[in-house]
Design a protein around this motif. Structure first.
Motif, PDB file in Angstrom:
ATOM      1  N   ASP A   1     -14.263  -9.060 -18.237  1.00 30.04           N
ATOM      2  CA  ASP A   1     -14.152 -10.065 -17.192  1.00 30.04           C
ATOM      3  C   ASP A   1     -13.317  -9.497 -16.041  1.00 30.04           C
ATOM      4  OD1 ASP A   1     -11.478 -10.193 -17.938  1.00 30.04           O
ATOM      5  OD2 ASP A   1     -11.740 -12.020 -19.117  1.00 30.04           O
ATOM      6  N   GLY A   2     -13.246 -10.286 -14.961  1.00 30.07           N
ATOM      7  CA  GLY A   2     -12.511  -9.827 -13.784  1.00 30.07           C
ATOM      8  C   GLY A   2     -11.021  -9.792 -14.039  1.00 30.07           C
ATOM      9  N   GLY A   3     -10.411 -10.964 -14.047  1.00 31.35           N
ATOM     10  CA  GLY A   3      -8.990 -11.057 -14.349  1.00 31.35           C
ATOM     11  C   GLY A   3      -8.103 -10.445 -13.278  1.00 31.35           C
ATOM     12  N   VAL A   4      -6.814 -10.564 -13.473  1.00 33.31           N
ATOM     13  CA  VAL A   4      -5.815  -9.950 -12.598  1.00 33.31           C
ATOM     14  C   VAL A   4      -5.443  -8.608 -13.205  1.00 33.31           C
ATOM     15  CG1 VAL A   4      -3.503 -10.176 -11.621  1.00 33.31           C
ATOM     16  CG2 VAL A   4      -4.950 -12.207 -11.882  1.00 33.31           C
ATOM     17  N   ARG A   5      -5.432  -7.563 -12.419  1.00 32.79           N
ATOM     18  CA  ARG A   5      -5.166  -6.235 -12.950  1.00 32.79           C
ATOM     19  C   ARG A   5      -4.296  -5.436 -11.978  1.00 32.79           C
ATOM     20  NH1 ARG A   5      -9.827  -7.236 -10.796  1.00 32.79           N
ATOM     21  NH2 ARG A   5     -10.992  -5.746  -9.528  1.00 32.79           N
ATOM     22  N   VAL A   6      -3.725  -4.356 -12.485  1.00 24.26           N
ATOM     23  CA  VAL A   6      -2.869  -3.477 -11.688  1.00 24.26           C
ATOM     24  C   VAL A   6      -3.608  -2.172 -11.432  1.00 24.26           C
ATOM     25  CG1 VAL A   6      -0.698  -2.191 -11.632  1.00 24.26           C
ATOM     26  CG2 VAL A   6      -0.756  -4.500 -12.606  1.00 24.26           C
ATOM     27  N   LYS A   7      -3.551  -1.701 -10.178  1.00 22.84           N
ATOM     28  CA  LYS A   7      -4.155  -0.425  -9.818  1.00 22.84           C
ATOM     29  C   LYS A   7      -3.151   0.395  -9.014  1.00 22.84           C
ATOM     30  CE  LYS A   7      -9.087  -1.597  -9.708  1.00 22.84           C
ATOM     31  NZ  LYS A   7     -10.344  -1.553  -8.910  1.00 22.84           N
ATOM     32  N   VAL A   8      -3.314   1.703  -9.087  1.00 20.41           N
ATOM     33  CA  VAL A   8      -2.477   2.611  -8.306  1.00 20.41           C
ATOM     34  C   VAL A   8      -3.391   3.433  -7.409  1.00 20.41           C
ATOM     35  CG1 VAL A   8      -0.759   4.447  -8.364  1.00 20.41           C
ATOM     36  CG2 VAL A   8      -0.811   2.729 -10.189  1.00 20.41           C
ATOM     37  N   PHE A   9      -3.170   3.319  -6.086  1.00 21.96           N
ATOM     38  CA  PHE A   9      -3.963   4.043  -5.109  1.00 21.96           C
ATOM     39  C   PHE A   9      -3.149   5.196  -4.513  1.00 21.96           C
ATOM     40  CE2 PHE A   9      -5.769  -0.302  -4.868  1.00 21.96           C
ATOM     41  CZ  PHE A   9      -7.078  -0.002  -5.205  1.00 21.96           C
ATOM     42  N   ARG A  10      -3.866   6.219  -4.098  1.00 23.25           N
ATOM     43  CA  ARG A  10      -3.255   7.355  -3.416  1.00 23.25           C
ATOM     44  C   ARG A  10      -3.758   7.362  -1.982  1.00 23.25           C
ATOM     45  NH1 ARG A  10      -5.304  10.800  -6.315  1.00 23.25           N
ATOM     46  NH2 ARG A  10      -3.691  11.026  -7.907  1.00 23.25           N
ATOM     47  N   HIS A  11      -2.842   7.152  -1.038  1.00 26.03           N
ATOM     48  CA  HIS A  11      -3.219   7.099   0.375  1.00 26.03           C
ATOM     49  C   HIS A  11      -2.651   8.324   1.083  1.00 26.03           C
ATOM     50  CE1 HIS A  11      -3.585   5.626   4.515  1.00 26.03           C
ATOM     51  NE2 HIS A  11      -4.408   4.706   4.042  1.00 26.03           N
ATOM     52  N   PRO A  12      -3.460   9.091   1.817  1.00 26.08           N
ATOM     53  CA  PRO A  12      -2.981  10.346   2.408  1.00 26.08           C
ATOM     54  C   PRO A  12      -1.902  10.162   3.463  1.00 26.08           C
ATOM     55  CG  PRO A  12      -5.176   9.800   3.215  1.00 26.08           C
ATOM     56  CD  PRO A  12      -4.887   8.851   2.096  1.00 26.08           C
TER      57      PRO A  12
ATOM     58  N   ILE B   1       0.338   7.261   3.688  1.00 27.79           N
ATOM     59  CA  ILE B   1       1.540   6.507   3.313  1.00 27.79           C
ATOM     60  C   ILE B   1       1.914   6.666   1.845  1.00 27.79           C
ATOM     61  CG2 ILE B   1       1.303   4.798   5.156  1.00 27.79           C
ATOM     62  CD1 ILE B   1      -0.055   2.930   3.252  1.00 27.79           C
ATOM     63  N   GLY B   2       1.203   7.503   1.113  1.00 28.11           N
ATOM     64  CA  GLY B   2       1.607   7.799  -0.259  1.00 28.11           C
ATOM     65  C   GLY B   2       0.993   6.879  -1.299  1.00 28.11           C
ATOM     66  N   GLU B   3       1.664   6.804  -2.443  1.00 28.55           N
ATOM     67  CA  GLU B   3       1.153   6.065  -3.594  1.00 28.55           C
ATOM     68  C   GLU B   3       1.441   4.570  -3.460  1.00 28.55           C
ATOM     69  OE1 GLU B   3       2.321   6.539  -8.114  1.00 28.55           O
ATOM     70  OE2 GLU B   3       1.109   8.246  -7.464  1.00 28.55           O
ATOM     71  N   LEU B   4       0.443   3.769  -3.812  1.00 25.90           N
ATOM     72  CA  LEU B   4       0.555   2.313  -3.711  1.00 25.90           C
ATOM     73  C   LEU B   4       0.268   1.689  -5.066  1.00 25.90           C
ATOM     74  CD1 LEU B   4      -1.461   1.896  -0.388  1.00 25.90           C
ATOM     75  CD2 LEU B   4       1.024   1.847  -0.617  1.00 25.90           C
ATOM     76  N   ASN B   5       1.224   0.952  -5.592  1.00 26.56           N
ATOM     77  CA  ASN B   5       1.078   0.253  -6.864  1.00 26.56           C
ATOM     78  C   ASN B   5       0.811  -1.214  -6.550  1.00 26.56           C
ATOM     79  OD1 ASN B   5       1.684  -1.156  -9.362  1.00 26.56           O
ATOM     80  ND2 ASN B   5       2.568   0.770 -10.080  1.00 26.56           N
ATOM     81  N   VAL B   6      -0.396  -1.683  -6.847  1.00 29.61           N
ATOM     82  CA  VAL B   6      -0.791  -3.011  -6.397  1.00 29.61           C
ATOM     83  C   VAL B   6      -1.317  -3.870  -7.539  1.00 29.61           C
ATOM     84  CG1 VAL B   6      -1.386  -2.116  -4.112  1.00 29.61           C
ATOM     85  CG2 VAL B   6      -3.164  -2.332  -5.855  1.00 29.61           C
TER      86      VAL B   6
ATOM     87  N   ASP C   1       5.574  -3.289  -6.471  1.00 31.88           N
ATOM     88  CA  ASP C   1       6.943  -2.774  -6.489  1.00 31.88           C
ATOM     89  C   ASP C   1       7.473  -2.735  -5.052  1.00 31.88           C
ATOM     90  OD1 ASP C   1       5.947  -0.404  -5.266  1.00 31.88           O
ATOM     91  OD2 ASP C   1       5.603   0.513  -7.218  1.00 31.88           O
ATOM     92  N   ALA C   2       8.763  -2.461  -4.937  1.00 29.11           N
ATOM     93  CA  ALA C   2       9.420  -2.495  -3.623  1.00 29.11           C
ATOM     94  C   ALA C   2       8.876  -1.417  -2.689  1.00 29.11           C
ATOM     95  CB  ALA C   2      10.931  -2.335  -3.795  1.00 29.11           C
ATOM     96  N   ASN C   3       8.624  -0.217  -3.213  1.00 28.39           N
ATOM     97  CA  ASN C   3       8.110   0.863  -2.369  1.00 28.39           C
ATOM     98  C   ASN C   3       6.758   0.501  -1.761  1.00 28.39           C
ATOM     99  OD1 ASN C   3      10.306   2.551  -2.780  1.00 28.39           O
ATOM    100  ND2 ASN C   3       9.403   3.553  -4.583  1.00 28.39           N
ATOM    101  N   THR C   4       5.888  -0.083  -2.579  1.00 31.69           N
ATOM    102  CA  THR C   4       4.579  -0.478  -2.071  1.00 31.69           C
ATOM    103  C   THR C   4       4.707  -1.572  -1.028  1.00 31.69           C
ATOM    104  OG1 THR C   4       3.547   0.095  -4.189  1.00 31.69           O
ATOM    105  CG2 THR C   4       2.308  -1.369  -2.735  1.00 31.69           C
ATOM    106  N   ARG C   5       5.648  -2.493  -1.247  1.00 33.69           N
ATOM    107  CA  ARG C   5       5.858  -3.570  -0.277  1.00 33.69           C
ATOM    108  C   ARG C   5       6.261  -2.997   1.085  1.00 33.69           C
ATOM    109  NH1 ARG C   5       8.921  -6.051  -3.194  1.00 33.69           N
ATOM    110  NH2 ARG C   5       7.367  -7.370  -4.194  1.00 33.69           N
ATOM    111  N   GLU C   6       7.113  -1.992   1.084  1.00 32.19           N
ATOM    112  CA  GLU C   6       7.517  -1.356   2.345  1.00 32.19           C
ATOM    113  C   GLU C   6       6.343  -0.614   2.986  1.00 32.19           C
ATOM    114  OE1 GLU C   6      10.830   1.156   1.590  1.00 32.19           O
ATOM    115  OE2 GLU C   6      12.182  -0.480   0.987  1.00 32.19           O
ATOM    116  N   ARG C   7       5.578   0.079   2.157  1.00 34.81           N
ATOM    117  CA  ARG C   7       4.461   0.860   2.694  1.00 34.81           C
ATOM    118  C   ARG C   7       3.338  -0.024   3.222  1.00 34.81           C
ATOM    119  NH1 ARG C   7       4.770   5.278  -2.269  1.00 34.81           N
ATOM    120  NH2 ARG C   7       6.536   6.434  -1.395  1.00 34.81           N
ATOM    121  N   PHE C   8       3.213  -1.223   2.662  1.00 35.83           N
ATOM    122  CA  PHE C   8       2.208  -2.143   3.183  1.00 35.83           C
ATOM    123  C   PHE C   8       2.481  -2.503   4.644  1.00 35.83           C
ATOM    124  CE2 PHE C   8      -0.323  -4.459  -0.361  1.00 35.83           C
ATOM    125  CZ  PHE C   8      -0.836  -3.238  -0.759  1.00 35.83           C
ATOM    126  N   GLU C   9       3.749  -2.503   5.025  1.00 37.91           N
ATOM    127  CA  GLU C   9       4.088  -2.796   6.422  1.00 37.91           C
ATOM    128  C   GLU C   9       3.501  -1.737   7.347  1.00 37.91           C
ATOM    129  OE1 GLU C   9       5.521  -5.495   7.716  1.00 37.91           O
ATOM    130  OE2 GLU C   9       5.458  -6.343   5.689  1.00 37.91           O
TER     131      GLU C   9
END
Length: 313
Positions: free
Chosen positions: A242-253, A255-260, A282-290
């Motif tokens: 099923d779909g559900g809520v899940r965690v993924k980690v992306f690599r962006h050239p 802004i770096g790694e994003l844990n979402v 996480d806090a790092n991803t929150r900052e990088r989202f900006e």
């Protein structure tokens, strides 16, 4: 008005055509009632037909619908009586046009008639403008709207900055599943690529269960199997999830790694369409989202393999 609700479940595959055979008489009865109601709401005068004084019921007569649709009167009468007859895509399409059915009603007609070759109603149906307003209001959280086959129908600016390789594709190839399996591994955004792709295929298989035999879906699976041996191998495993809520980690050239956290919502105004929102885990991803805001994303970056990172159009 758009209603958005959390959708963390997928209808079981057993609700496909195998289960539908047991409900065939009820479906034909529903089809008969539906056709009769659509016929009775039409105004003969608007359609250029003589109104006369001998019409005992509102709307068109059965023979008038048959004439306008170019089908036999007996055949249409049997169809509206709920008899077990064969109906082709072309003939039902003519009936839908004659009865002035909108996209949702046309899709309903084909489902009641148990026709697997449903025209591409879902893919072509326009989203309500409020959906795009919701997407834009979520910035800097990346968000998109996709249909059952994972075609990308709409997105916000943050999503485009996160996945420019996807939104830059031509409309007929703008599909997240297709992109993930056909893009070069060296530029792939998933850190946990194998795990994420396996789950994507299992989620797609669950949705596919409601469309077995439909040409658009079968052709998509066939083309993707041919284009990606990796997809073909996973598809052959028959995994379902099923779909559900899940965690993924992306690599962006840039802004770096994003844990979402990936959360999916059902867009009720357009059947089988869902909104996907990425929130920081996480806090790092929150900052990088900006930095995903249009005026602050660094430019001039390339992937580690040397491929260019093309900004969204």
């Amino acid at each position: 008005m758009v209603f958005v609700s959390i959708d963390i479940s997928v209808a079981p595959v057993t609700t496909s055509r195998t289960a539908g055979k047991d409900a065939a008489p009820q479906r034909r009865s529903e089809l008969a009632s539906f056709l009769r109601s659509r016929r009775e709401r039409l105004d003969p005068e608007v359609l250029g037909l003589p109104t006369g004084t001998r019409r005992r019921t509102p709307g068109l007569r059965r023979e008038e619908v048959a004439q306008l649709a170019g089908v036999g009167v007996t055949w249409y009468t049997w169809l509206e009586q709920g008899r077990q007859i064969n109906a082709s895509v072309q003939v039902l399409d003519a009936v839908a046009r004659t009865l002035r059915l909108d996209p949702a009603e046309t899709e309903h007609l084909y489902q009641l008639a148990d026709i697997p070759a449903v025209p591409a109603v879902n893919g072509c149906r326009r989203l309500d403008p409020e959906v795009q307003q919701i997407l834009d209001g979520l910035d800097p959280l990346p968000a998109s709207v996709v249909n059952g086959r994972s075609d990308i129908l709409a997105w916000n600016r943050s999503y485009a900055l996160l996945f420019p390789f996807l939104v830059n594709l031509p409309e007929d190839k703008r599909n997240s599943l297709w992109s993930c399996f056909t893009s070069p591994k060296c530029c792939h955004p998933f850190v946990n690529r194998s795990e994420d792709l396996s789950r994507m295929v299992a989620n797609f298989r669950a949705r596919y269960g409601r469309h077995v035999g439909e040409p658009a879906w079968e052709e998509f699976v066939k083309r993707l199997c041919a284009a990606s041996p990796e997809f073909a191998e996973l598809w052959a495993e028959h995994g379902v999830a099923d779909g559900g809520v899940r965690v993924k980690v992306f690599r962006h050239p840039a802004i770096g790694e994003l844990n979402v956290v990936v959360t999916t919502f059902d867009v009720a105004a357009t059947p089988e369409t869902r909104m996907t929102v990425y929130t920081p885990n996480d806090a790092n991803t929150r900052e990088r989202f900006e930095l995903l805001r249009e005026d602050s994303l660094p430019s001039g970056f390339t992937y580690p393999c040397g491929h260019s990172f093309d900004p969204p159009a």
